[in-house]
Design a protein around this motif. Structure first.
Motif, PDB file in Angstrom:
ATOM      1  N   TYR A  33     -27.756 -24.435 -34.006  1.00 28.99           N
ATOM      2  CA  TYR A  33     -28.828 -23.532 -34.120  1.00 28.99           C
ATOM      3  C   TYR A  33     -28.893 -22.700 -35.590  1.00 28.99           C
ATOM      4  CZ  TYR A  33     -29.611 -24.170 -29.305  1.00 28.99           C
ATOM      5  OH  TYR A  33     -29.932 -24.332 -28.057  1.00 28.99           O
ATOM      6  N   LEU A  38     -35.878 -18.572 -37.958  1.00 29.17           N
ATOM      7  CA  LEU A  38     -36.700 -17.698 -36.999  1.00 29.17           C
ATOM      8  C   LEU A  38     -37.318 -16.623 -37.643  1.00 29.17           C
ATOM      9  CD1 LEU A  38     -34.727 -18.024 -33.685  1.00 29.17           C
ATOM     10  CD2 LEU A  38     -36.648 -19.571 -34.114  1.00 29.17           C
ATOM     11  N   GLU A  86     -35.074 -19.412 -30.205  1.00 29.52           N
ATOM     12  CA  GLU A  86     -35.388 -20.983 -30.725  1.00 29.52           C
ATOM     13  C   GLU A  86     -35.804 -21.824 -29.532  1.00 29.52           C
ATOM     14  OE1 GLU A  86     -33.032 -24.360 -33.098  1.00 29.52           O
ATOM     15  OE2 GLU A  86     -32.568 -22.254 -33.608  1.00 29.52           O
TER      16      GLU A  86
END
Length: 355
Positions: A33, A38, A86
């Motif tokens: 991740y 983002l 996400e």
């Protein structure tokens, strides 16, 4: 509350294929991740300028906080909010700034949750929430689960609509620590006087200034130190001693500091009536003379309570829908006219704004 369906059937072009691909995608390991992605850049500018109807969704989330740096979004390290965002961006094809995911509370690194609540918004409705619920859990790592997803009225806010929160803190009180509790309970080898701890815990109930039990906040805001505690119970379950506290709100590390003092009472290092004295002092330095904060892994956000009227559509939905339907048709026509150029776009059917 069980999974609920939003009554007004509105679909987004390509949405079923998005959910299908999400369900078929392998679950990502936490190391993969990248929260720095983002940022919200590159959002569909045409959709943003249209002022399209939006819909609000409530999530109830459980997570093992061991591997995460708390709930709150950070670019440099994986957090629960980051990973859920996400997954949502992959499913909805929306940017982080469009989803506006908000949690009920900012749990610290290592703190767990069974009933964390969050909300996010979309410019499209879902005729069923079963697909997105399965897709979310299909993408999330196994230590984060979305327990419930439901529609919410525009007035609902995961943080500001909170009526009360319930926390648990577990202490394993035995000479030898049970390895199956090592990530979820604090180990105290001293034999605790649970009756004395109960006497002390009663002094927390009511409306008090909890300045003495709050660490310095990590943000610039100065929260109101006066909080109301509805109940504060100490339960003994074999070697497990569990504090359950429900309050209108809590200051930064307040619960862990309350537990630290109760443990000192349980060890008979201080008397139960020290609680009102420290509350009256309104000074964190006074508490530090008697107790240090306990570690985060024994703490769990058990539940967040709201007004149940916030979940589901407003009772006057039909009247409001008829009043606005002509305006929404104009939005639909404009959306279908401006969408194009090979970019993903959503065809919004006439419906009522939910945000």
């Amino acid at each position: 509350m069980n999974k609920a369906s939003a009554p007004a059937p509105v679909q987004a072009v390509g949405l079923p294929s998005v959910l299908s691909s999400a369900l078929e995608s392998p679950r990502l390991p936490i190391s993969s991740y990248n929260c720095s992605n983002l940022t919200g850049d590159g959002q569909d500018k045409d959709t943003k300028k249209l002022n399209l109807p939006t819909f609000k969704w409530r999530l109830v989330i459980a997570y093992d906080g061991t591997r995460f740096s708390g709930w709150q979004y950070q670019q440099s390290t994986p957090t629960v909010q980051c990973i859920i965002e996400e997954a949502l961006t992959r499913i909805t094809k929306l940017e982080r700034k469009d989803l506006l995911l908000v949690g009920a509370g900012r749990t610290d690194a290592g703190v767990h949750a069974w009933g964390q609540v969050a909300h996010f918004i979309t410019p499209f409705n879902y005729d069923s929430l079963e697909g997105i619920h399965k897709a979310l859990n299909g993408l999330l790592p196994s230590d984060i689960r979305v327990r419930e997803i439901s529609s919410a009225v525009p007035e609902f806010h995961a943080r500001f609509s909170v009526k009360s929160k319930i926390y648990h803190y577990k202490v394993y009180n035995d000479t030898i620590m049970d390895p199956f509790h090592r990530e979820y309970a604090y180990h105290s080898v001293y034999k605790l006087n649970v009756a004395a701890m109960r006497d002390a815990a009663r002094h927390f109930v009511g409306k008090h200034d909890f300045s003495a039990f709050a660490n310095a906040s990590r943000n610039d805001r100065v929260p109101n130190p006066v909080k109301k505690i509805f109940h504060c119970n100490v339960n003994e379950m074999g070697p497990l001693v569990q504090l359950e506290v429900e309050g209108s709100g809590f200051l930064y590390r307040q619960v862990r500091n309350m537990v630290a003092l109760l443990l000192q009472v349980g060890r008979e290092a201080v008397p139960p009536d020290i609680v009102p004295k420290l509350l009256g002092s309104q000074d964190r330095k006074e508490l530090a003379k008697y107790a240090l904060s306990v570690p985060p892994h024994g703490l769990c956000l058990l539940a967040v309570k709201y007004n149940e009227d916030h979940f589901g559509l407003p009772p006057d939905l039909k009247r409001r829908f008829l009043h606005q339907i002509s305006q929404d048709k104009e939005i639909l026509q404009l959306a279908n006219t401006t969408a194009g150029g090979g970019k993903p776009s959503y065809r919004i059917m006439p419906t009522l704004s939910m945000y």
